[in-house]
Scaffold this active site. Structure first.
Site, mmCIF file in Angstrom:
data_model
loop_
_atom_site.group_PDB
_atom_site.id
_atom_site.type_symbol
_atom_site.label_atom_id
_atom_site.label_comp_id
_atom_site.label_asym_id
_atom_site.label_seq_id
_atom_site.Cartn_x
_atom_site.Cartn_y
_atom_site.Cartn_z
ATOM 1 N N ARG A 231 41.258 62.273 72.890
ATOM 2 C CA ARG A 231 40.079 63.081 73.182
ATOM 3 C C ARG A 231 39.757 63.914 71.939
ATOM 4 O O ARG A 231 40.663 64.437 71.286
ATOM 5 C CB ARG A 231 40.312 64.022 74.377
ATOM 6 C CG ARG A 231 40.250 63.331 75.737
ATOM 7 C CD ARG A 231 38.839 62.838 76.094
ATOM 8 N NE ARG A 231 38.784 62.174 77.381
ATOM 9 C CZ ARG A 231 38.948 60.873 77.598
ATOM 10 N NH1 ARG A 231 39.190 60.068 76.579
ATOM 11 N NH2 ARG A 231 38.845 60.357 78.809
ATOM 12 N N ASP A 255 38.465 57.711 67.102
ATOM 13 C CA ASP A 255 37.646 57.015 68.101
ATOM 14 C C ASP A 255 36.934 58.032 68.978
ATOM 15 O O ASP A 255 36.124 57.663 69.827
ATOM 16 C CB ASP A 255 38.534 56.102 68.958
ATOM 17 C CG ASP A 255 37.710 55.236 69.913
ATOM 18 O OD1 ASP A 255 36.757 54.584 69.426
ATOM 19 O OD2 ASP A 255 37.994 55.235 71.121
ATOM 20 N N GLU A 260 31.321 64.661 70.797
ATOM 21 C CA GLU A 260 30.826 63.280 70.912
ATOM 22 C C GLU A 260 29.816 63.088 72.030
ATOM 23 O O GLU A 260 28.986 62.190 71.965
ATOM 24 C CB GLU A 260 31.993 62.312 71.135
ATOM 25 C CG GLU A 260 32.645 62.422 72.505
ATOM 26 C CD GLU A 260 33.728 61.360 72.708
ATOM 27 O OE1 GLU A 260 34.552 61.184 71.821
ATOM 28 O OE2 GLU A 260 33.718 60.716 73.780
ATOM 29 N N HIS A 292 34.167 55.880 70.535
ATOM 30 C CA HIS A 292 34.890 55.873 71.807
ATOM 31 C C HIS A 292 34.911 54.453 72.400
ATOM 32 O O HIS A 292 34.546 54.228 73.553
ATOM 33 C CB HIS A 292 34.261 56.860 72.799
ATOM 34 C CG HIS A 292 35.241 57.369 73.818
ATOM 35 N ND1 HIS A 292 35.332 58.690 74.191
ATOM 36 C CD2 HIS A 292 36.194 56.723 74.553
ATOM 37 C CE1 HIS A 292 36.280 58.837 75.103
ATOM 38 N NE2 HIS A 292 36.826 57.647 75.340
#
Ligand code: NAD
Length: 344
Positions: A231, A255, A260, A292
């Site tokens: 996260r 990622d 985000e 993600h």
């Protein structure tokens, strides 16, 4: 048929939900919008809501859903840090997909690490331009290097297996070590001090928010690589950026990003992105960012659809809900529910 309001729907979500929904007695209405105060009313006339990691599920949204008769929210993901469980408790049951493919995420973490280290993203662009120079593309062998793994749950353990396969030395930190698990657990500070690579596989909660901050980075080896497929808010992005600029951190493969939800999963290529930290991170040659996508394998998408639909089927059939999570589960990590019942 139970009607499900499906938020933040993407074409790759629909493939398996379309194929399987009928068998579970469900029919989905797909909304491209994320769930938020502005879109919660779309759930009117539905029996359930299906949501994802970047939906906003705060008190206001839960109030609206509850008033519109929604009694079950099915998260089609493992993480749940975007849900206000205190507001949901006693009103809306929250279900999730605790595991759909730890391999998808762990393999993506290794893909990112390999690409970052061996500069695959640069090599790919160069050869497409008929530039076959190798200057600046040197990486280092992973074999024999020390990787520090923060969180030894399902994904962390698969990642550790992969790293062991590469001949890496593994250190791990987890406040709840897995009994009998064959890994060298060390305190977090020692992991920071001793690792050439640090990979994050813990959940985001009050204890882990900005667990990688300026203080943690200062303890790390010069040139350390940081990989985050967990996260975004586990990392203080501004501190990371500064340490990348000074080359204290030798590379970052991300990622996830703490802001985000504004950007990831959408096409912003024709816009001027106003997040200067994200823009600066993307400008650095030793930063590799994916949007993600660690979960995004066909195997994982099928498992997500199956478990989400099965969770809802069990809810409407009045059966026990082993994948329910509530305010108490999230506060003490493992709630007293015996999984033969429901949280409330
Ligand atoms: P899991 O629940 O199996 O494991 C989490 C581990 O973290 C547990 O062993 C727990 O004890 C440990 N932990 C808890 N607090 C910690 C702390 N303060 N420091 C270190 N470790 C701590 O979860 P999982 O299935 O392995 O998933 C891990 C995380 O991966 C999820 O929380 C989610 O945020 C992330 N995830 C990302 C994607 C993606 O597509 N990028 C997909 C799925 C999951």
């Amino acid at each position: 048929m139970m009607k499900c309001a499906f938020y933040d729907a993407k074409p790759y979500d629909r493939t398996w939900f379309d194929a399987l929904q009928g068998a579970y007695g469900m029919t989905c209405t797909y909304f491209e919008s994320k769930l938020s105060q502005d879109t919660a009313l779309l759930a009117q006339g539905h029996d359930a809501v299906i949501a994802f990691v970047n939906d906003t599920i705060d008190r206001q949204v839960i109030d609206i859903l509850y008033k519109k008769g929604i009694r079950v929210l099915a998260m089609r993901c493992a993480g749940y840090n975007n849900v206000d469980f205190a507001s949901a408790f006693g009103r809306i049951h929250v279900l999730r997909v605790p595991a759909y493919s730890p391999y998808s995420v762990a393999e993506h973490a290794m893909a990112l690490l390999l690409a970052l280290d061996r500069k695959i993203h640069h090599a790919y662009n160069r050869t497409r331009d008929f530039n076959f120079s190798l200057s600046g593309l040197a990486g280092f062998d992973l074999h024999g290097r020390t990787v520090g793994v923060v969180g030894t749950g399902k994904i962390g353990r698969v990642f550790i297996d992969i790293c062991k396969g590469f001949g890496m030395h593994v250190l791990a930190y987890d406040p709840f070590p897995v009994p009998g698990y064959d890994v060298q657990y060390v305190p977090f500070e020692e992991l920071c001090r001793s690792s050439d690579i640090i990979s994050l596989h813990c959940p985001l909660n009050a204890d882990t928010y900005h667990v990688i901050d300026g203080k943690a980075i200062a303890m790390m080896k010069d040139g350390v690589y940081i990989v985050n497929t967990s996260r975004g808010a586990l990392i203080d992005s501004e501190a990371l950026l500064e340490s990348l600029k000074s080359l204290k951190v030798g590379g970052a493969a991300l990622d996830v990003y703490e802001e985000e939800s504004q950007f990831f999963f959408e096409d912003w290529s024709a816009s001027v992105v106003q997040d200067d930290v994200l823009a600066r991170l993307l400008s650095l040659h030793h930063v590799l960012i994916t949007s993600h996508q660690a979960f995004l394998t066909d195997d994982a998408l099928k498992n997500i659809a199956e478990t989400t639909l099965e969770n809802l089927r069990a809810f409407f059939a009045g059966e026990p809900l082993p994948n329910e999570i509530c305010y108490y589960c999230t506060r003490i990590d493992s709630c007293a529910k015996d999984h033969a019942t429901r949280c409330f």
